[in-house]
Every structure is written in structure tokens, then in C-alpha cells.
Design a protein around this motif. Structure first.
Motif, mmCIF file in Angstrom:
data_model
loop_
_atom_site.group_PDB
_atom_site.id
_atom_site.type_symbol
_atom_site.label_atom_id
_atom_site.label_comp_id
_atom_site.label_asym_id
_atom_site.label_seq_id
_atom_site.Cartn_x
_atom_site.Cartn_y
_atom_site.Cartn_z
ATOM 1 N N VAL A 329 -31.359 -29.680 58.320
ATOM 2 C CA VAL A 329 -32.136 -28.445 58.245
ATOM 3 C C VAL A 329 -31.242 -27.236 58.485
ATOM 4 O O VAL A 329 -31.323 -26.216 57.784
ATOM 5 C CB VAL A 329 -33.296 -28.478 59.268
ATOM 6 N N SER A 330 -30.382 -27.317 59.505
ATOM 7 C CA SER A 330 -29.491 -26.198 59.820
ATOM 8 C C SER A 330 -28.576 -25.880 58.640
ATOM 9 O O SER A 330 -28.359 -24.714 58.293
ATOM 10 C CB SER A 330 -28.658 -26.530 61.055
ATOM 11 N N HIS A 331 -28.068 -26.939 58.022
ATOM 12 C CA HIS A 331 -27.176 -26.730 56.884
ATOM 13 C C HIS A 331 -27.907 -26.059 55.719
ATOM 14 O O HIS A 331 -27.380 -25.138 55.079
ATOM 15 C CB HIS A 331 -26.600 -28.078 56.443
ATOM 16 N N PRO A 336 -29.242 -19.549 52.452
ATOM 17 C CA PRO A 336 -30.169 -18.446 52.186
ATOM 18 C C PRO A 336 -30.092 -17.334 53.230
ATOM 19 O O PRO A 336 -30.244 -16.154 52.894
ATOM 20 C CB PRO A 336 -31.545 -19.120 52.210
ATOM 21 N N LEU A 337 -29.839 -17.667 54.483
ATOM 22 C CA LEU A 337 -29.710 -16.627 55.502
ATOM 23 C C LEU A 337 -28.480 -15.751 55.233
ATOM 24 O O LEU A 337 -28.522 -14.530 55.416
ATOM 25 C CB LEU A 337 -29.620 -17.259 56.885
ATOM 26 N N THR A 338 -27.407 -16.402 54.826
ATOM 27 C CA THR A 338 -26.194 -15.634 54.511
ATOM 28 C C THR A 338 -26.436 -14.688 53.347
ATOM 29 O O THR A 338 -26.011 -13.524 53.349
ATOM 30 C CB THR A 338 -25.040 -16.596 54.181
ATOM 31 N N VAL A 339 -27.150 -15.173 52.319
ATOM 32 C CA VAL A 339 -27.456 -14.323 51.157
ATOM 33 C C VAL A 339 -28.343 -13.152 51.564
ATOM 34 O O VAL A 339 -28.124 -12.006 51.176
ATOM 35 C CB VAL A 339 -28.140 -15.169 50.055
ATOM 36 N N ILE A 340 -29.368 -13.418 52.377
ATOM 37 C CA ILE A 340 -30.284 -12.358 52.806
ATOM 38 C C ILE A 340 -29.532 -11.289 53.590
ATOM 39 O O ILE A 340 -29.671 -10.084 53.340
ATOM 40 C CB ILE A 340 -31.421 -12.961 53.663
ATOM 41 N N ARG A 341 -28.743 -11.727 54.557
ATOM 42 C CA ARG A 341 -28.017 -10.745 55.367
ATOM 43 C C ARG A 341 -26.997 -9.985 54.523
ATOM 44 O O ARG A 341 -26.847 -8.766 54.645
ATOM 45 C CB ARG A 341 -27.314 -11.464 56.522
ATOM 46 N N GLY A 342 -26.305 -10.712 53.620
ATOM 47 C CA GLY A 342 -25.299 -10.068 52.792
ATOM 48 C C GLY A 342 -25.892 -9.007 51.883
ATOM 49 O O GLY A 342 -25.349 -7.905 51.750
ATOM 50 N N MET A 370 -31.363 -15.247 63.332
ATOM 51 C CA MET A 370 -31.688 -16.572 62.802
ATOM 52 C C MET A 370 -30.428 -17.374 62.517
ATOM 53 O O MET A 370 -30.408 -18.591 62.727
ATOM 54 C CB MET A 370 -32.524 -16.432 61.536
ATOM 55 N N SER A 371 -29.378 -16.718 62.068
ATOM 56 C CA SER A 371 -28.118 -17.416 61.806
ATOM 57 C C SER A 371 -27.548 -18.000 63.091
ATOM 58 O O SER A 371 -27.058 -19.136 63.124
ATOM 59 C CB SER A 371 -27.102 -16.468 61.168
ATOM 60 N N ARG A 372 -27.623 -17.211 64.181
ATOM 61 C CA ARG A 372 -27.145 -17.734 65.463
ATOM 62 C C ARG A 372 -27.980 -18.931 65.910
ATOM 63 O O ARG A 372 -27.457 -19.905 66.455
ATOM 64 C CB ARG A 372 -27.184 -16.633 66.531
#
Length: 546
Positions: A329-331, A336-342, A370-372
């Protein structure tokens, strides 16, 4: 007018010369004016079967009472209110009560409310009554019962639920005084006959062996546990029954140590039953010495631990599945979190004054949070797997603490807090510097988060007794004593606290400390603040030379 009923019971001989019990009801007749009865009514019923059933039931009750009265183990029953429903004389005798004194009394309050260290159990956690709460058989050999005079004694007991249909209606607790058993075992070293007398009454498999291992006595429980007649194994080598993969461990862990005179050596292994299948045994081996201190016999007590091993396997598999799930799940959340933040950051870079600037900033903050959290979950998942998490290396404590002070000061400044750091210690530690810093900064972040705005956080280090102790202190509201034991649990949040967070920081910090052979200690008083100490072992000169 009602007819009076006359009851008569008598025996008569029926065909075959068998006596039968007969009940006769005679109804007295009313007479007419002439003195003659209008009718006579009677009913005859054969009561032979009913009388036989009643006699059998009474005989069974007497037999059960005799068994309860004659066994040496203490036995008592509990109803759903944990009150004594029955108790045998042996239990009354061991507990110091007279006949009938325990009837109807709350058993936890008077017998089983403390553990071996003398610490009271909460009523809902009493292990002796667990069969009532959980509906499963519970056994223990490290508890104590309290006598009427206030003294206590160690016991080994089994608590078994009583079921009617699909529900639990009570429980039976069978216990024995371990102190008496140990004293008996000492006496058995002087007399093999006395040893056999006791062993044949034990539920465990008790054996006597020659020093080379050959059986010279096997208790009758061998039939129940392994399916062999004891006589068939006398003179044979038990190593012929052990699983081939366990032979070396049994010899080195238990047999050889017992021959050296070491007592109470325990080993868990697999042994072949008469059916050909293997079962798990736990065996305690003790040497029997002569007057000169030479080993002349070996005494073993064994019990079947197959169910315990099965539960251990199930728990291990559940832990592995959970770790794999968290990792997966973490992977999957990372990308998507990286894309959203970027994308949000790009939007801010292109036009910081746009009307959606505040929304984009909030997206960046929340996605970073959320990434943390995802990274924390991934760390915990990996910590439960076989994958290596840490890159250990010798590091000077002064260097480690200097970098820690800089980052802790920066972290405090970001949240409007002040950091008072005094970190000057010599020595070496074997650590993964990144992970240790992550753990201690989690303690600093926790102190900042739960303290008053603008407070001063203290960061100190000492090196008592060959350990490096890094202490983080705050003047926050403190932690209630009832919650101190839970602060390192995953996802645990203090009651009444609205600060954001995942509840994983302290759990991760503790995992890191333990992986380094260290620990975290907590001191806190409500209204006075909290001190958390991250403790690592310092490398000794011997470790460095090795």
C-alpha cells in the motif's frame, strides 16, 4: 364428590422370574342408597425402568463426588459471575478454607487476584478466569493463589470453559501447588519408588533415563501423549524417536548440559508418535546425582506443545502478511502523492499570486504530510520483514550529537519554539546515523507539538554506565500515568489532544532504539512536562579491538 386416591407400591414377579416394581392407584368408590359401590377405578404402572434410572443417576452422582473428593489436585467451578459453584476438598485444603466456606464466593477477590510478583490483576484481566471471558482453555504455570491466612503459593493450573450448546455457562479450574511438586521431586532423588508413585499421577510425560538416554521408567501418560505402551519403550534409545533435524540441538542444548550437572534444562523438539506423525514436545531435563556429585540418572518431564507452536506459526504468518500489505500500500501511494505535490509546487512557481495560491499551498502541505506518513508505514513494514533497514557503522558521539543539535534547532525554529541544547559527549557508538537522528528528532517534534507556543525545549546528553543518553524535555501538559504505557503503540493518540499526526512517530523511534540495542525511557507528570531519553550502548575498548 371427589374420590380419595390411595397409592400403593409393591413388587411382583413377572415372566422369567424377574422382580418388577408396580405402582397401584386405588380410587375409593361412593356407595348408593343400597350400600353398593357404583364403580371401582384402579391404574397399575410398571416403575422398574424409572427406579433403575434413578438409582443409576444417584450412583453416578456418588461416583463423581467420590472422584472429586479423592483426587490430589484442587478443583473448583465458576459460574458466569465468577463465583464458586463447587469446590473439592483438595482445593479447600490447599487454600486453607473449611468445608463449604468457598461456596458462592467471588473467586478472583479471594484466591487469584495477584500475579507471581504480588501485583494485583484488574478483575477483567484475571487469567484464571479467562476461560469464562474467552471461551477457550487457558493454562499457566507462573501464577500464584492466595490462602485464607493471606499467604500465597505458586500454582500450575488449567482453566476450562463449561459449554451448553454454543454458549459458555461456567468454567472448571484445576490447579496444583508447584512448591509441593518441587519438594516431592527432591525426595524422589533419594527414592526411585517414591518418584514413580508421584510420576504416575502426573499429566505430563515423566521419565527416568540412564546417562546415555535409555529409558528405565516411563509414566503411563505416554499412552495418551504418544500412543506407546510404556513397557514397549523401556531400554530403548529416545533418540530413535526424535526428528532427525532436532537430534544435534537436543544433545547440545539439553542432554550434554544435564550430564555436566546443570539442572532444569529445557528444549523444544519434535518426537514421533506411534501413529508415525511428529508432535512438538517441550522437555525439562534434570540430572540425578549420587553422594559424590556424579550423574547417575536423568529425569525428564515433557508436555505436548503442538498447539502453542501452531499458534506461533499463525501469528508469524499474520505478521508477515500485514507487513507485506503495508509495504504494498505504501509503495502504491508514493507515486500519486509525488505527482500531486509536484504539480502543486509547479503551480506555485508559475504564479504565486494567483487566486488559487492558498489552495495550492495547502495541497503541498497536506501531500507532504501524507508522504511522511507513507514513509513511516513503509519503515514499519520493513522493520517486521527480513530486509535490512540499518547501515551500522562506528560513529563518534560528538559528531553525531553536533549534527543532531543543528537539525533540532532548525526544527524548533520552524514551529516557533526555542531549543536549549547541551550535547557534548565523547565515545563511540555503532549506529545508523540517519535513523538515530530520525528517532531523536521525532522526540523533539513531539515535545514541540504538545507544548505551549514559543516554549523552550531542552536537549541534553550524558554517558552514565557505558551508555549514551540523549534527553528531550518540555514544559507541556505532561502525560497521564494511565497512558504512559501506550505512547509507543502504533497509531496511539493521547485523549483530548487535537494536534495533527499519524501516531507513528514514537513507535518508529522505539523501533530504531531497539534495533540499536537501546531503549527509550519516559518520565512525565501532568502539568509539569515530559522527559524522553533515547539511550544507546557505547562501544567498549574490547568491541573496538574486536
Amino acid at each position: 364428590m371427589r374420590l380419595p386416591i390411595v397409592f400403593r407400591q409393591f413388587r411382583r414377579i413377572v415372566a422369567g422370574g424377574v422382580l418388577a416394581g408396580v405402582a397401584l392407584w386405588t380410587f375409593k368408590a361412593l356407595r348408593d342408597a343400597g350400600g353398593r359401590p357404583p364403580y371401582i377405578a384402579a391404574q397399575v404402572q410398571d416403575t422398574t425402568e424409572a427406579r433403575r434410572n434413578k438409582e443409576n443417576l444417584q450412583r453416578l452422582i456418588r461416583q463423581n463426588q467420590s472422584i472429586l473428593a479423592s483426587v490430589g489436585e484442587g478443583i473448583y467451578g465458576l459460574d458466569l459471575d465468577e463465583r464458586t459453584s463447587f469446590v473439592n476438598p483438595a482445593a479447600e485444603r490447599m487454600l486453607g478454607y473449611g468445608r463449604g466456606e468457598l461456596a458462592g464466593r467471588h473467586q478472583h477477590d479471594i484466591v487469584s487476584h495477584i500475579n507471581a510478583d504480588g501485583v494485583p490483576y484488574p478483575e477483567g484481566e484475571c487469567p484464571a478466569n479467562a476461560a469464562l471471558r474467552e471461551g477457550e482453555v487457558r493454562a499457566s504455570s507462573d501464577e500464584v493463589f492466595r490462602r485464607k491466612d493471606g499467604t500465597s503459593f505458586p500454582v500450575e493450573y488449567v482453566s476450562t470453559p463449561i459449554r451448553e450448546g454454543s454458549g459458555v455457562v461456567g468454567a472448571v479450574v484445576t490447579f496444583r501447588d508447584i512448591t509441593d511438586r518441587k519438594q516431592a521431586e527432591e525426595a524422589l532423588r533419594e527414592s526411585e519408588a517414591r518418584f514413580r508413585l508421584l510420576a504416575e499421577k502426573m499429566s505430563d510425560l515423566v521419565c527416568l533415563h540412564e546417562p546415555d538416554g535409555r529409558y528405565i521408567y516411563i509414566s503411563p501418560s505416554c499412552r495418551r501423549l504418544l500412543g506407546y505402551d510404556p513397557e514397549d519403550l523401556l531400554g530403548t534409545d529416545p533418540y530413535d524417536l526424535f526428528h532427525p533435524d532436532d537430534l544435534k540441538r537436543i544433545r547440545s542444548t539439553a542432554h550434554d548440559k544435564a550430564l555436566e550437572g546443570q539442572g532444569a534444562v529445557s528444549v523444544i523438539y519434535r518426537i514421533r508418535k506411534a501413529s508415525g506423525e511428529y508432535t512438538w514436545f517441550e522437555t525439562l531435563t534434570e540430572p540425578i546425582l549420587d553422594e559424590g556429585g556424579e550423574v547417575v540418572r536423568l529425569q525428564t518431564a515433557s508436555r505436548d506443545v503442538s498447539e502453542r507452536k501452531r499458534i506461533e506459526r499463525v501469528l508469524a504468518e499474520a505478521a508477515r502478511a500485514k507487513a507485506e500489505f503495508l509495504a504494498e500500500v505504501s509503495h502504491e501511494l508514493r507515486t500519486p502523492l509525488t505527482v500531486i505535490r509536484g504539480n502543486a509546487e509547479i503551480g506555485l512557481e508559475l504564479d504565486r499570486d494567483c487566486e488559487h495560491g492558498e489552495i495550492l499551498q495547502e495541497i503541498v502541505r497536506e501531500s507532504s504530510t501524507m508522504s511522511r506518513m507513507v514513509e513511516d508505514l513503509l519503515f514499519l513494514a520493513r522493520s517486521e520483514s527480513a530486509a535490512p533497514l540499518f547501515r551500522m557503522e562506528p560513529v563518534e558521539a560528538r559528531v553525531l550529537l553536533r549534527g543532531l543539535a543543528r537539525r533540532a534547532t532548525s526544527l524548533a525554529a520552524e514551529h516557533g519554539a526555542k531549543l536549549d541544547a547541551k550535547l557534548e559527549e565523547a565515545g563511540l557508538v555503532r549506529v545508523d546515523p540517519v535513523r538515530v537522528e530520525q528517532a531523536i528528532l521525532a522526540l523533539v517534534d513531539n515535545a514541540i507539538k504538545y507544548g505551549p507556543q514559543g516554549q523552550k525545549i531542552t536537549l541534553r546528553s550524558t554517558a552514565p554506565g557505558g551508555e549514551l543518553r540523549v534527553e528531550v524535555g518540555d514544559r507541556g501538559p505532561g502525560i497521564p500515568e494511565s497512558e504512559l504505557a501506550h505512547v509507543f503503540e502504533r497509531f496511539y493518540r493521547l485523549a483530548g489532544v487535537d494536534e495533527p499526526g499519524s501516531g507513528l512517530g514514537l513507535s518508529i523511534a522505539q523501533t530504531i532504539a531497539e534495533a540499536h540495542g537501546g531503549r527509550i525511557e519516559v518520565e512525565s507528570r501532568p502539568g509539569e512536562g515530559t522527559r524522553m531519553s533515547f539511550i544507546l550502548p557505547l562501544l567498549s575498548d574490547q568491541s573496538l579491538s574486536g
